[in-house]
Enzyme design. Structure first.
Site, mmCIF file in Angstrom:
data_model
loop_
_atom_site.group_PDB
_atom_site.id
_atom_site.type_symbol
_atom_site.label_atom_id
_atom_site.label_comp_id
_atom_site.label_asym_id
_atom_site.label_seq_id
_atom_site.Cartn_x
_atom_site.Cartn_y
_atom_site.Cartn_z
ATOM 1 N N CYS A 89 -0.675 -0.293 14.038
ATOM 2 C CA CYS A 89 -1.851 1.115 12.935
ATOM 3 C C CYS A 89 -0.707 0.558 11.285
ATOM 4 O O CYS A 89 0.303 1.038 11.448
ATOM 5 C CB CYS A 89 -2.065 2.199 13.574
ATOM 6 S SG CYS A 89 -2.627 3.127 12.236
ATOM 7 N N GLY A 90 -1.636 -0.226 10.868
ATOM 8 C CA GLY A 90 -1.075 -0.355 8.880
ATOM 9 C C GLY A 90 -0.809 1.248 8.606
ATOM 10 O O GLY A 90 0.252 1.380 8.301
ATOM 11 N N HIS A 91 -1.416 2.133 8.838
ATOM 12 C CA HIS A 91 -1.649 3.848 8.002
ATOM 13 C C HIS A 91 -0.216 3.872 8.459
ATOM 14 O O HIS A 91 0.280 4.716 7.946
ATOM 15 C CB HIS A 91 -2.668 4.006 7.234
ATOM 16 C CG HIS A 91 -3.189 5.740 8.384
ATOM 17 N ND1 HIS A 91 -4.324 5.119 9.850
ATOM 18 C CD2 HIS A 91 -3.358 6.113 8.712
ATOM 19 C CE1 HIS A 91 -3.911 5.800 10.030
ATOM 20 N NE2 HIS A 91 -3.248 6.553 9.759
ATOM 21 N N HIS A 209 -12.926 -3.043 15.879
ATOM 22 C CA HIS A 209 -12.958 -2.817 14.666
ATOM 23 C C HIS A 209 -14.204 -3.716 14.270
ATOM 24 O O HIS A 209 -13.864 -4.914 13.627
ATOM 25 C CB HIS A 209 -11.827 -2.545 13.873
ATOM 26 C CG HIS A 209 -10.781 -1.778 13.816
ATOM 27 N ND1 HIS A 209 -9.529 -1.918 15.320
ATOM 28 C CD2 HIS A 209 -9.674 -1.102 13.483
ATOM 29 C CE1 HIS A 209 -8.885 -1.134 15.700
ATOM 30 N NE2 HIS A 209 -9.056 -0.636 14.912
ATOM 31 N N ASP A 235 -12.356 4.250 8.981
ATOM 32 C CA ASP A 235 -11.036 4.565 7.741
ATOM 33 C C ASP A 235 -10.918 5.556 6.388
ATOM 34 O O ASP A 235 -11.720 4.891 5.856
ATOM 35 C CB ASP A 235 -9.984 3.248 7.973
ATOM 36 C CG ASP A 235 -8.906 3.169 8.056
ATOM 37 O OD1 ASP A 235 -8.482 4.368 7.032
ATOM 38 O OD2 ASP A 235 -8.119 2.473 8.667
ATOM 39 N N CYS A 239 -7.457 0.881 5.318
ATOM 40 C CA CYS A 239 -6.652 0.012 6.755
ATOM 41 C C CYS A 239 -5.518 -1.098 6.156
ATOM 42 O O CYS A 239 -6.222 -2.451 6.202
ATOM 43 C CB CYS A 239 -7.686 -0.247 7.323
ATOM 44 S SG CYS A 239 -7.859 -0.751 9.005
ATOM 45 N N GLY A 240 -4.692 -0.706 7.357
ATOM 46 C CA GLY A 240 -3.756 -2.064 7.035
ATOM 47 C C GLY A 240 -3.725 -2.993 8.173
ATOM 48 O O GLY A 240 -3.876 -4.094 7.248
ATOM 49 N N THR A 241 -4.610 -3.014 9.188
ATOM 50 C CA THR A 241 -4.576 -4.051 9.866
ATOM 51 C C THR A 241 -5.515 -5.052 9.585
ATOM 52 O O THR A 241 -6.260 -6.205 9.395
ATOM 53 C CB THR A 241 -4.547 -3.719 11.689
ATOM 54 O OG1 THR A 241 -5.397 -2.463 11.560
ATOM 55 C CG2 THR A 241 -3.235 -3.368 11.820
#
Length: 313
Positions: A89-91, A209, A235, A239-241
């Site tokens: 999870c990026g965030h 996603h 999101d 969204c980081g990913t």
């Protein structure tokens, strides 16, 4: 009779992260992949209690802090949401970094964080700004078409950025906050159609996603997105990913050079800045964003409470 779970809440570009700092389950030994599987199969009630109503919400992402397996890492982490564990999870990585800073466990500088999909390096730039290097990201398939009942055909790319994404550039929808109900309905139908038609990621992995792109509202940014997460929540952050998956596609198309900065705007207007470093098999994306701690609290699970493990389908 009462179980207590210590948590710290933060938001990254508007997207919440709830970091569990005490009271988590004993997931045993082995890799983080093994421990994530135990969380899924043996301690799903814990996951639900932390992020689902009445204590959480569909948008909440949890992060279970674990002791690092390598002395070079500051922590291990397993991310999870309202339907199950996540790979990355990026965030949430940005939220974890800011939380570790609030706990005085790290100082500004570079650190390593262990996740089930690999070791992630992040740099704490200050108390709120974090730059992290994500896992290897790549495009798996280009210009894949899916027929969606009542909506028609959509063409997009399948890409990995720590989670599997279906990225759609060509569509007729207006990416504005006022339209999130329509956007959620559309992207949910696309996700279901992908599954029904057997369209998947590598090794048959489910694409959980869906990401739509459009022009930014702020001309200083490069793109605006809407991202549907696995639990049907959108999101709030860019969204980081998902941004990582987008960067991998841009690089492969020759639209992004190493070191170029790409500013991704979310559906609520928050921004991640990203760049790529080419490696064998794809790119290593670097994402920069900000997070703020919102609360430090103790979740209480009372044995007499019929909803102590959250409200689940």
């Amino acid at each position: 009779m009462v179980q207590r779970i210590g948590v710290i809440d933060s938001n990254t570009g508007g997207e919440p992260t709830r970091v569990v700092i005490s009271g988590g389950p004993n997931l045993g030994s082995g890799s983080l992949i093994d421990q994530r599987e135990r969380l899924r199969t043996q301690f799903d009630e814990f996951r639900s209690a932390v992020v689902n109503e009445p204590r959480g919400s569909d948008v909440m992402v949890g992060a279970l802090l674990l002791p690092p397996q390598s002395p070079e890492a500051v922590a291990g982490v397993i991310f999870f949401n309202n339907v199950g564990p996540l790979g990355m999870c990026g965030h949430g990585t940005i939220g974890v970094a800011v939380t570790l800073r609030a706990l005085k466990r790290i100082e500004p500088g570079k650190h390593l964080l262990e996740t089930p999909v690999g070791v992630v390096e992040f740099e704490l730039l200050n108390d709120h700004e974090v730059r992290f290097s994500n896992v290897l990201s790549y495009r798996f398939a280009k210009d894949v078409s899916v027929d969606v009942p009542s909506l028609g055909s959509f063409t997009g790319d399948i890409a990995w950025g720590g989670n599997w994404f279906f990225l759609i550039n060509d569509h007729s929808f207006d990416l504005k906050l006022a339209n999130v109900e329509e956007l959620t309905s559309v992207t949910w139908k696309i996700r279901k159609a992908l599954a029904a038609q057997g369209i998947c990621g590598a090794n048959g992995a489910e694409i959980d996603h869906i990401e739509l792109f459009g022009p930014p509202l702020d001309p200083s940014n490069d793109s605006r997105n809407f991202v549907l997460c696995p639990g049907k929540a959108y999101d709030r952050s860019p969204c980081g990913t998902g941004t990582s998956a987008k960067l991998a596609c841009l690089y492969e198309d020759g639209k992004l050079k190493p070191g170029d900065l790409f500013r991704q705007e979310s559906i609520i207007g928050s921004v991640f800045a990203g760049s790529v470093q080419p490696v064998e098999g794809g790119v290593i994306p670097t994402i920069t964003g900000t997070a703020f701690v919102n609360a430090e609290s103790t979740l209480i699970l009372n044995a007499n409470d019929p909803f102590r493990f959250g409200i689940r389908p």
